[in-house]
Design an enzyme around this catalytic site. Structure first.
Site, PDB file in Angstrom:
ATOM      1  N   CYS A 252      12.106   4.994   6.810  1.00 28.48           N
ATOM      2  CA  CYS A 252      10.731   5.319   6.426  1.00 28.48           C
ATOM      3  C   CYS A 252       9.716   5.105   7.543  1.00 28.48           C
ATOM      4  CB  CYS A 252      10.324   4.554   5.170  1.00 28.48           C
ATOM      5  SG  CYS A 252      10.341   2.742   5.352  1.00 28.48           S
ATOM      6  N   HIS A 311       8.001   0.021   2.056  1.00 20.89           N
ATOM      7  CA  HIS A 311       8.115   1.458   2.297  1.00 20.89           C
ATOM      8  C   HIS A 311       6.879   1.885   3.080  1.00 20.89           C
ATOM      9  CE1 HIS A 311       9.325   5.543   1.972  1.00 20.89           C
ATOM     10  NE2 HIS A 311       8.287   5.896   1.253  1.00 20.89           N
ATOM     11  N   ASP A 334       3.993  11.512   2.511  1.00 21.69           N
ATOM     12  CA  ASP A 334       5.209  10.726   2.746  1.00 21.69           C
ATOM     13  C   ASP A 334       6.335  11.642   3.188  1.00 21.69           C
ATOM     14  OD1 ASP A 334       7.283   8.978   2.811  1.00 21.69           O
ATOM     15  OD2 ASP A 334       6.998   8.192   0.788  1.00 21.69           O
TER      16      ASP A 334
END
Length: 683
Positions: A252, A311, A334
């Site tokens: 991530c 995250h 994202d």
């Protein structure tokens, strides 16, 4: 971005000087400028513009104005509208006399970008301090670890390196949207929402030849461990040089950092955001279930729901004309491939304001992001394969310490209050119920887990249990903990002593929230009188965890206390982040463009074991051309490694040198040094 090419921002004037073979006659010589971008330029699609010389510049349209004639030359100001398509443009002029034949000349090319300095642009950000941070800053930090042990991870964005702007448009040109209909795709590049969604999909490679291939398996033998990247430039260059083959590997923070580079390069204010204890709620029920057995072992589950230790995603600043008023500003994007959105692995933009207010019906992917920061955690005790008892129902354990780099500082800043009201406040619970009704709908009534939760989720306990660290935990050392137990009144045993059996289990904690097999077990028996408190020391030897941890070096110690009188159970948890050795970076003199800068890197191995196969990688835009890699061999326990090398800075201004030393034992010993570089010859 390169001094040899013209790069401008939309809504911005730029100036041309045209030289002719004869004097220019403004009454008889008619000039038409033509600007084109994309494979099939079209005025209808907005990828082709024709405009004429005018004395007064019209508002927010392509124009050529404020011109002056000097013998055989023409000086003219060109203006691009703030809603123009971004991209590589060809600029031409058509010259004709009267009604005669026109001749077309190609003047050259230029690159057009978003303009956050222009009030007419959808990415307008009215603060020069913020623009310097979120557009111009080419280095920064990612925040990793655990909400109680947040670690700074320096990152080289490098958005102004020579070839990065071309790679950014190469990314757009390899998207599925472009491959399906190039002309239509280019025509939509005036819309920042569209461009952000395309980039979000293209940073991962789940649907296409995107930039990065994700890998959470811990086997990185066919590529580079996500922990071993220092910045975006090497990744983007490798992807481009390989003809668009995905670079191995990313997780991530790598996905989000590369997207930050691309969006800042294109002119969109962007920052990297870390959410600690981040929910991945696949079934959208706003509940994440985790399971333990009576021996305190955290159990794996077939469910795809999980709680990441942390995250990382992006926020981009923009006006949302596609939403009702009030949702402009920071938007979540994202690029990590968690779930699909309109058939592709991308996420956002989701308005941060909409997330805070529970307006989960608004585009894009707002329910998913809302759950990431607001889901409830329900911890179950499993007996005979069945969830029998609720150990904890945590309404505030998810979405902790949402952090980004503080403006003008190396420190992190909590922006949790931008995403939600204070945990447990009436406003927060009201928003949660509002979002629940929209997301769950009729299915809420048919959830047996929720029925069990409502019937037994809230109960008082006869004792309070806490686990504390007796000293700072360092990798390579025994871990010392302290169990504190205090007897308190409860409805079942308001007075009198109780007897507890407390079973402990330690497991390596994975980034995705799961665990490995137990690496340590321990049991204690405690008699506890009413109103009394007792302490119990615990020792977790280094030999137990030495070869059992992941590269993240996280351990979860779980304890389940069973009350012998009632058979009821209580849970106590402690997550431990182990400190790696620290390295120091020093520079011995003033930094100046073109002059040698001596750098000293020092690392002392404070562990009980040697660090083998040590490798050092240095990176930093304006300080290092690409990367410098050195093999350092083995660093014996207790010994110190000292490295000296000379750098030759190429850019003036504030710079950051990133240094990563990795070994077989510890993958991420990382440090940085902020360096101000003076211009060549500056006093």
């Amino acid at each position: 971005m390169g001094a040899k090419r013209l790069t401008v921002r939309r809504g911005q004037l730029f100036y041309l000087r045209l030289s002719f073979s004869r004097p220019f006659q403004s009454q008889s010589d008619h000039i038409t400028f033509v600007a084109e971008t994309g494979p099939k330029p079209s005025e209808l699609l907005g990828t082709r513009a024709r405009f004429f010389l005018t004395r007064v510049r019209p508002r927010n349209v392509w124009s050529a104005s404020d011109f002056t004639i000097d013998s055989n030359s023409l000086h003219v100001s060109l203006f691009t509208p703030a809603n123009a398509v971004i991209g590589h443009y060809i600029l031409k002029i058509e010259i004709s006399q009267g009604q005669g034949h026109s001749v077309t000349y190609r003047l050259g090319t230029f690159i057009l970008l978003f303009n956050p300095w222009s009030p007419e642009d959808d990415v307008y950000l009215p603060s020069e301090i913020l623009l310097q941070e979120y557009v111009m800053q080419d280095y920064g930090f990612v925040y990793k670890g655990h909400e109680r042990f947040i670690t700074s991870w320096p990152w080289n964005y490098g958005q102004f390196e020579e070839d990065i702007i071309d790679i950014c448009f190469e990314i757009l040109n390899k998207s599925l949207h472009y491959l399906k209909n190039p002309a239509k795709d280019c025509s939509q590049r005036n819309d920042v929402v569209y461009v952000c969604r395309v980039v979000s999909a293209m940073i991962n490679s789940n649907d296409d030849n995107g930039v990065l291939q994700g890998n959470w398996s811990e086997d990185y033998s066919k590529g580079v461990s996500p922990l071993e990247w220092n910045g975006s430039v090497a990744i983007l260059r490798q992807w481009s040089a390989g003809g668009g083959q995905p670079v191995k590997y990313g997780q991530c923070w790598v996905f989000a950092s590369v997207m930050c580079t691309v969006m800042r390069c294109l002119g969109v204010p962007t920052r990297v955001v870390s959410n600690f204890r981040s929910a991945h709620n696949v079934d959208r029920n706003l509940t994440i279930d985790t399971y333990y057995d009576r021996n305190a072992e955290m159990l794996s589950t077939q469910k795809r729901d999980k709680i990441w230790n942390f995250h990382v995603w992006n926020e981009c600043w923009m006006i949302r004309k596609d939403l009702p008023p009030g949702y402009n500003g920071w938007q979540v994007l994202d690029p990590t491939p968690q779930q699909t959105s309109s058939g592709l692995f991308c996420c956002g933009p989701a308005s941060v304001k909409a997330i805070r207010e529970g307006d989960v019906h608004l585009a894009y992917d707002t329910p998913f992001v809302y759950a990431e920061v607001n889901a409830d955690e329900v911890i179950w005790l499993l007996r005979d394969g069945q969830a029998q008892e609720i150990l904890a129902h945590n309404t505030s354990s998810i979405g902790k310490e949402i952090s980004t780099k503080m403006v003008g500082s190396d420190q992190h800043q909590s922006i949790t209050s931008s995403y939600k009201y204070p945990e447990g406040s009436p406003e927060e619970r009201a928003v949660f119920m509002k979002a629940s009704r929209k997301m769950l709908g009729p299915q809420r009534a048919f959830s047996p887990f929720l029925d069990l939760l409502e019937s037994g989720g809230l109960r008082d306990e006869p004792a309070q249990l806490q686990l504390h660290l007796a000293r700072i935990p360092e990798w390579g050392q025994d871990l010392q903990l302290l169990l504190r137990i205090r007897r308190v009144p409860d409805s079942t045993h308001p007075q009198g002593p109780i007897r507890l059996v407390v079973r402990f289990c330690a497991q390596a904690l994975l980034h995705g929230g799961g665990t490995r097999k137990p690496l340590w077990r321990h049991t204690v028996w405690v008699n506890l009188d009413f109103g009394k408190e007792t302490q119990w020391p615990l020792l977790l030897p280094y030999s137990n965890y030495r070869s059992k941890l992941t590269d993240e070096k996280l351990i979860r110690v779980s304890g389940i206390a069973e009350v012998e009188e009632t058979g009821r159970s209580m849970l106590v948890l402690k997550d431990i982040s182990l400190e790696p050795p620290h390295l120091s970076i020093e520079v011995s003199e003033r930094a100046e463009v073109g002059k040698a800068l001596r750098v000293h890197v020092t690392l002392t191995n404070t562990l009980m074991v040697a660090l083998s196969s040590c490798t050092m990688v240095l990176e930093g835009s304006g300080l290092v051309n690409g990367q410098i890699t050195k093999d350092l061999g083995t660093l014996v326990a207790g010994h110190t490694l000292q490295i000296q090398l000379d750098l030759y800075p190429t850019k003036a201004g504030p710079r950051q040198l990133q240094v990563l030393i990795s070994s077989n034992e510890v993958k991420e010993i990382k440090g940085y040094k902020d360096i101000f570089v003076s211009a060549a010859g500056a006093p």
